[in-house]
Design a protein around this motif. Sequence first.
Motif, PDB file in Angstrom:
ATOM      1  N   UNK A 145     -55.240 -30.094  59.410  1.00 18.31           N
ATOM      2  CA  UNK A 145     -55.805 -28.865  59.978  1.00 18.31           C
ATOM      3  C   UNK A 145     -56.869 -28.305  59.030  1.00 18.31           C
ATOM      4  N   UNK A 153     -64.937 -30.091  60.703  1.00 19.92           N
ATOM      5  CA  UNK A 153     -65.127 -30.110  62.142  1.00 19.92           C
ATOM      6  C   UNK A 153     -64.856 -31.436  62.817  1.00 19.92           C
ATOM      7  N   UNK A 154     -64.246 -32.381  62.120  1.00 17.85           N
ATOM      8  CA  UNK A 154     -63.924 -33.659  62.753  1.00 17.85           C
ATOM      9  C   UNK A 154     -62.698 -34.265  62.093  1.00 17.85           C
ATOM     10  N   UNK A 155     -62.050 -35.192  62.835  1.00 13.50           N
ATOM     11  CA  UNK A 155     -60.935 -35.932  62.241  1.00 13.50           C
ATOM     12  C   UNK A 155     -61.209 -37.429  62.246  1.00 13.50           C
ATOM     13  N   UNK A 177     -56.559 -28.525  66.268  1.00 17.62           N
ATOM     14  CA  UNK A 177     -57.738 -29.352  65.969  1.00 17.62           C
ATOM     15  C   UNK A 177     -58.368 -29.843  67.268  1.00 17.62           C
ATOM     16  N   UNK A 178     -58.226 -31.116  67.597  1.00 17.61           N
ATOM     17  CA  UNK A 178     -58.816 -31.629  68.836  1.00 17.61           C
ATOM     18  C   UNK A 178     -57.892 -32.666  69.450  1.00 17.61           C
ATOM     19  N   UNK A 238     -59.992 -30.374  59.337  1.00 14.56           N
ATOM     20  CA  UNK A 238     -60.719 -30.091  60.574  1.00 14.56           C
ATOM     21  C   UNK A 238     -61.449 -28.758  60.497  1.00 14.56           C
ATOM     22  N   UNK A 239     -60.862 -27.753  59.823  1.00 13.55           N
ATOM     23  CA  UNK A 239     -61.537 -26.454  59.713  1.00 13.55           C
ATOM     24  C   UNK A 239     -62.786 -26.563  58.865  1.00 13.55           C
TER      25      UNK A 239
END
Lengths: 136, 81
Positions: free
Chosen positions: A117, A124-126, B75-76, A120-121
């Motif tokens: 998390x 902006x991607x994983x 998240x996504x 991602x913050x």
Amino acid sequence: MLDFFLGHYAYLFLVALFVVGLYGVVTKRNLVKKLIGLNIFQSAIILIYVAGASKWNATVPILEGSGASYGDAGVAQEAAHGAIEAAHYINPLPHTLMLTAIVVGVATTGVALALLITIHRRYGTLDESELLERMS
Amino acid sequence: MHWEFELVILVFLLAAAIVALRSKDLLAAVVTLSVYSFMAALICAVMGAVDVGFTEAVVGAGITGVLFIVAIYQTERKSVD
């Protein structure tokens, strides 16, 4: 030969599971997918230990009843002679070890998800390759 | 030992692991991972490890699933592979 196969074929499945988990950790690009692979890997190891502890003609390692009121006649007889036959029960030591491993495993999963998390913050991607580009 | 039960559950276990890794929708993957954990708990119970079985069912299929779902909604949901 057949007895040997029937007693050991579970290991083949569990090693296959092991390889599936390792494949997920190594080749998947999404970090959540990597974590799912890690979970599969972990429970494959737990199941290998449990399969190693089980044996034929043995029951769950629980002594029925307590004191004078034994439920099973055989157990009562054994208890009357002052000796519980260990060969009639499954070895409980690997079970306790794996119980600890499961609880530690869920804690590490929680830490890993908290890290995901945070990643991602900030980025902006994983996706792994995209992440490496944005970090450089 | 009931090797027939074991065979059926092991086949389901392997199928659930493969589906969980191949699914592109992360929520579906997590639900399949919960199914996988429950099958692992059943295997433990069949092999005589009842304490490991119910811990795996509560912790593996319950808490891990909830943690994953919360993380996915933070998240996504989509994955490229």
